[in-house]
Each structure stands twice: as structure tokens, then as C-alpha cells.
Design a protein around this motif. Structure first.
Motif, PDB file in Angstrom:
ATOM      1  N   ARG B  44     -20.471  42.522  24.290  1.00  0.00           N
ATOM      2  CA  ARG B  44     -19.807  42.904  25.544  1.00  0.00           C
ATOM      3  C   ARG B  44     -20.533  44.090  26.182  1.00  0.00           C
ATOM      4  NH1 ARG B  44     -13.401  44.587  26.442  1.00  0.00           N
ATOM      5  NH2 ARG B  44     -13.616  45.002  28.693  1.00  0.00           N
ATOM      6  N   LYS B  47     -23.778  42.941  27.757  1.00  0.00           N
ATOM      7  CA  LYS B  47     -23.639  42.133  28.971  1.00  0.00           C
ATOM      8  C   LYS B  47     -23.236  42.982  30.175  1.00  0.00           C
ATOM      9  CE  LYS B  47     -21.724  37.822  30.780  1.00  0.00           C
ATOM     10  NZ  LYS B  47     -20.897  36.621  30.518  1.00  0.00           N
ATOM     11  N   THR B  48     -22.420  44.021  29.930  1.00  0.00           N
ATOM     12  CA  THR B  48     -22.029  44.852  31.080  1.00  0.00           C
ATOM     13  C   THR B  48     -23.243  45.502  31.726  1.00  0.00           C
ATOM     14  OG1 THR B  48     -21.698  46.824  29.701  1.00  0.00           O
ATOM     15  CG2 THR B  48     -19.768  45.420  30.084  1.00  0.00           C
ATOM     16  N   MET B  49     -24.308  45.698  30.941  1.00  0.00           N
ATOM     17  CA  MET B  49     -25.512  46.354  31.458  1.00  0.00           C
ATOM     18  C   MET B  49     -26.635  45.352  31.748  1.00  0.00           C
ATOM     19  SD  MET B  49     -24.848  49.507  31.882  1.00  0.00           S
ATOM     20  CE  MET B  49     -23.059  49.594  32.037  1.00  0.00           C
ATOM     21  N   GLY B  50     -26.343  44.062  31.620  1.00  0.00           N
ATOM     22  CA  GLY B  50     -27.324  43.051  31.996  1.00  0.00           C
ATOM     23  C   GLY B  50     -28.262  42.616  30.885  1.00  0.00           C
ATOM     24  N   SER B  71     -15.694  40.147  21.996  1.00  0.00           N
ATOM     25  CA  SER B  71     -16.745  39.974  23.011  1.00  0.00           C
ATOM     26  C   SER B  71     -16.146  39.837  24.412  1.00  0.00           C
ATOM     27  CB  SER B  71     -17.567  38.722  22.703  1.00  0.00           C
ATOM     28  OG  SER B  71     -16.804  37.558  22.979  1.00  0.00           O
ATOM     29  N   ALA B  72     -14.825  39.681  24.482  1.00  0.00           N
ATOM     30  CA  ALA B  72     -14.192  39.485  25.789  1.00  0.00           C
ATOM     31  C   ALA B  72     -14.935  38.371  26.521  1.00  0.00           C
ATOM     32  CB  ALA B  72     -14.186  40.783  26.578  1.00  0.00           C
ATOM     33  N   GLY B  73     -15.462  38.627  27.692  1.00  0.00           N
ATOM     34  CA  GLY B  73     -16.129  37.571  28.457  1.00  0.00           C
ATOM     35  C   GLY B  73     -17.582  37.389  28.097  1.00  0.00           C
ATOM     36  N   ALA B  74     -18.029  38.024  27.009  1.00  0.00           N
ATOM     37  CA  ALA B  74     -19.456  37.968  26.668  1.00  0.00           C
ATOM     38  C   ALA B  74     -19.732  36.976  25.543  1.00  0.00           C
ATOM     39  CB  ALA B  74     -19.958  39.360  26.274  1.00  0.00           C
ATOM     40  N   GLN B 171     -23.632  50.470  23.739  1.00  0.00           N
ATOM     41  CA  GLN B 171     -23.241  50.709  25.138  1.00  0.00           C
ATOM     42  C   GLN B 171     -24.088  51.810  25.753  1.00  0.00           C
ATOM     43  OE1 GLN B 171     -20.342  49.099  27.053  1.00  0.00           O
ATOM     44  NE2 GLN B 171     -22.012  49.774  28.377  1.00  0.00           N
ATOM     45  N   TYR B 175     -26.881  51.143  28.628  1.00  0.00           N
ATOM     46  CA  TYR B 175     -26.749  51.890  29.883  1.00  0.00           C
ATOM     47  C   TYR B 175     -28.056  52.597  30.211  1.00  0.00           C
ATOM     48  CZ  TYR B 175     -25.631  56.042  32.680  1.00  0.00           C
ATOM     49  OH  TYR B 175     -25.652  57.043  33.610  1.00  0.00           O
TER      50      TYR B 175
END
Lengths: 270, 270
Positions: B44, B47-50, B71-74, B171, B175
Motif C-alpha cells: 500500500r 502504491k501511494t507513491m507510484g 494492502s487495502a487497494g494495493a 512509506q 515518498y
């Protein structure tokens, strides 16, 4: 690397004291947090970066075993957390407020990146209490809450998947705050760079050995030595490394010498 | 304020294209992860950072419902994750490797901050696959794993409480990578960095030769090989340089072989 001296500073008492004073005037304010586990994980994220002041505006469940569990060793922050009934109570006495937002449009405020905003927050923290404001998990901060902030901060995220967990956002912001509060650079281990003449001695030794083992046959010594010089120049050889490399070269030739001696010995014995 | 422009640039189509290509050549490698939930949370965070390329070395439990949940949506990253049996398999084809470490002492390699190291990683990612290596939750990376990296990275943390959760560390690093990648314009490399397997082949060749010429006699092969790995890690070997160095090793053994033959020949002639 300039980093070499800085870790010493990092662990020096004065340094930690100064930084801790600064970090202690920074509040992390979580507004209407739904999941207590997120509060615990946020506390852990804060503590890893040296932040200790946690304020909670009307958390749905707090205190809560899930918060304790997710806080790992940061349960002290939970015990000292200030639970508030309103945002004004949470921001009481602050001289500067930065509010997190996932939105980039329809916003009147200036929106900064964490890297732009956290130095600002740290600077103001030297003058008085400051706050970093996080909204509720689903909908973020209300317009009323945003209206209390001097700057808005947006963590640039994947446009197709920008759902940072609130604790992950707290981790990123706490990290940026910690970096802003100090110019720390973990250093390289103490090394003894080899002086010029040692490096040159190695290159002579290398070239002699390459000649002796016949490496240059049908090759271009000058060009090859230039390439090898370039390689080891990038490595910035240390004294110990020069000794190891020359030890290898010596071993190469000594081995041949031993063979020769034994060979000559046998001849004599005949 | 430049902060306003960054999101605009971020959402411009060309920008996303270029950045995504760069991010797709960056592998996040998790070695021997114990808790599947951490794998999901790491996915997760990536994915938030691409970031999309997830490699797992011998995870204790994978696939696993906990990984999916965290992973939520990942979960797409988990489905496409590459599970490997060894670190060399995970680093196959990479031209640059950065390894995370919590230790700052007793480390031979260069240790950089995320802000120093991620631009390096992103620059190399414009030339070929690169890897960001995370060790197991409790004990981190082994010395053998660290030996495969060109640089070590340490997230400056609270000296009294440095226990970043592995997903939190992913994370922060993702980032920093995302921020670094915005500055990179992928271009043609000046040089051809040697891929991981070529460098490992050189180290095997080197060790074999050192054994043959008796260099290790009364020395400590493992410690010496670590020092040599460190030296050549700093040099960031190119393919041509690997060929030259292996050519030297071959010449060494061939020369010794010729001497032996001649010696045996003389014996016969006697």
C-alpha cells in the motif's frame, strides 16, 4: 563526505537537547479519528522521529486496546495524549498551524509540499507551540478546521491511488519535521584515505605484475592502465585497501617465485 | 509559491508517463519478511507513491489473507509480486542496489540518508533496473545481503526509539523516491554499469584465484572478501571494467599453469 562529523553531533547531549526542545513544541493534532488503531500507529510514527505531543479532537474510541497494541513501544505518548472537545481547545496557545489536505483544488489557502511546509513549522516552533493538523480518515479536515491553519500541506501521491493511511501520513510528516529540525547526515565510517604516493605505488606494483604475468601481451598497457586508474580513482582507495591489493599482487608473484625456486632446487639436486 | 506548481506538473500526462517509467524500474525487495500484514502494508505504501515492483525473498507466509487485508487497494501489487528463493534471484539484472540499515556503527559501507540516496537510486533507475532492499523485521539485513549493495541507507530516527515498522520505512523511502524521481529526466547512460550477476561472477572469479595463488593462507577469506566487495561497491563497476579485472585474473592463473607445465616438463626431461 561531510557527514562524517555530524553523527557525533547527533549523539552529543546538547544536540539531542536542542532538537528535543524544538520537537516538543510541535503538536500532532488528530481530529475525529475513527479507528483507535490509527491513533496508536500514529503515536509510534511520531515517536520514531522524536515527536511527543499528541492531541486528539473527539476521537471515536480512546483510550482503546487497539490503540495500545498499534503503538508498540510508544504507549507513553498515548498516556500523555491531550484529548480535546474542540479544535480551538487543541490549538490553544499555538503560534502557527499547518493542516494536511488531500485536495488540491477549490482551496483558498496556499498548498505547500511537506518539504516546503515543515521547515516553516520548525522555524515557528522555535518561537512557540505549533500544530500539524490531520483530519478524519474518510473525509479529512472540514473547511472550518482548514480555516484555522496558516498553511495547507499536501503529500504528493499517486493520482490513481492517493489513499495514504493516516499513520503513514503522520510518518512522512514526522520524518520531514525531523529532517527540517536538523541537518543530520549519517556518516561514513572513519576511513584512512590512502595518500597519493601510496596509490601511485600500488599502480606501479599493479603494472609491474601485469607485465610479469603477461597480461599486456597483445593489449595496450597505457590505455588499460588508464582504465584501471579511473576505476580505482572512483573507489577513493583507503590505506588498508591499498595494502590488501598489493598483498594480492605480491601473492601472485611470490607464487611464481616459489615455483621457480623449487624448480631450480630440483635442478641442483640432480 | 512553487508548491502550487508541483501538483500541476505532477498531473500533467507527460510527467506521469516519464515518472511512471522511472518508478517501474525500481524494485522494492523485502527479504524474509515474517508478518504477511507488513507485506500488504508495504505494498500500500509503495502504491501511494507510484511504485509497483514488489520482490519477496522467502516470505514466511505469502500469499496470505493478512497481506491482502493490509494492502487495502494495493492488492494488484501483491498479485504481481515476484517471490524469490535467493537474494541473487531478486537482484538479477539490477544495475544499482541500496540496502536499508538501522545500524550506523560496525558498518564498512557508505551510509547515506534517504534524501542523499534516493536521488542516486532514481538516477540509476534511468539506466536499468535498481533495487531498494529491506531486511527482516527483527534483525534487518545479513552481512551477506549488505555485501550485495552499492550504498546503505539509514532513516535518521529517535535514538531512544528507532523502531520504524517496515511498512513505515517503505512509506518514507517511497515518498523520498517519488520526490527524487520528479527531478530526474531519463537519459542515455554514459557508461554501461555491470549488472548484479556480472559483478557476482567477478567476485567468485576473484575469490577462486586468490585461493589458487595462496593469498588467503593465514588470512581470513570472508573478512577480506567483504573488504574487497566494499572497495568495488564504491567503484560501481562497469561491464568493461569487470571484463578487464577478470582478464587479469585469467592471466594470473594461466601464467601459473604455464609455469607448472614447464616445471613438470623439466622433471620429465631429467
Amino acid at each position: 563526505m561531510s557527514g562524517r562529523k555530524i553523527p557525533v553531533a547527533y549523539f552529543s547531549w546538547n544536540y539531542v537537547l536542542d532538537k528535543q526542545n524544538l520537537m516538543d513544541s510541535i503538536r500532532v493534532v488528530l481530529s475525529h479519528t475513527t479507528h483507535p488503531g490509527n491513533i496508536g500507529a500514529a503515536a509510534r510514527a511520531m515517536k520514531t522521529m522524536g515527536l511527543r505531543q499528541l492531541y486528539l479532537i473527539n476521537p471515536r474510541h480512546f483510550p482503546d486496546p487497539q490503540a495500545d497494541a498499534m503503538s508498540a513501544g510508544a504507549d507513553d505518548l498515548l498516556r500523555e495524549a491531550v484529548v480535546c472537545g474542540s479544535i480551538d481547545e487543541a490549538l490553544q496557545g499555538t503560534v502557527f498551524v499547518a493542516a494536511m489536505t488531500a485536495r488540491l483544488r477549490d482551496i483558498s489557502h496556499e498548498v505547500l509540499t511537506p518539504r516546503e511546509a515543515m521547515p516553516l513549522l520548525a522555524q515557528h516552533a522555535a518561537q512557540g507551540p505549533v500544530a500539524l493538523l490531520f483530519g478524519t480518515e474518510m473525509s479529512g479536515l472540514t473547511n472550518e478546521e482548514i480555516g484555522k491553519a496558516q498553511v495547507l500541506v499536501n503529500i504528493p501521491a499517486n493520482p490513481d491511488y492517493s489513499s495514504l493511511n493516516i499513520a503513514a501520513a503522520v510518518q512522512v510528516m514526522s520524518y520531514e519535521l525531523s529532517m527540517a529540525a536538523q541537518g543530520i547526515v549519517p556518516g561514513m565510517p572513519e576511513v584512512q584515505p590512502a595518500p597519493h604516493e601510496q596509490v601511485e605505488g600500488f599502480f606501479r606494483h599493479l603494472e609491474d605484475t601485469l607485465v610479469q604475468i603477461g597480461f599486456f601481451k597483445s593489449k595496450h598497457p597505457t590505455k588499460l592502465m588508464q582504465k584501471l586508474r579511473r576505476l580505482y580513482a572512483r573507489a577513493r582507495l583507503e590505506q588498508e585497501e591499498v595494502n590488501i591489493l598489493r598483498g594480492i599482487l605480491s601473492a601472485t608473484t611470490e607464487y611464481n617465485a616459489r615455483l621457480k625456486t623449487r624448480y631450480q632446487q630440483e635442478q641442483k639436486d640432480v
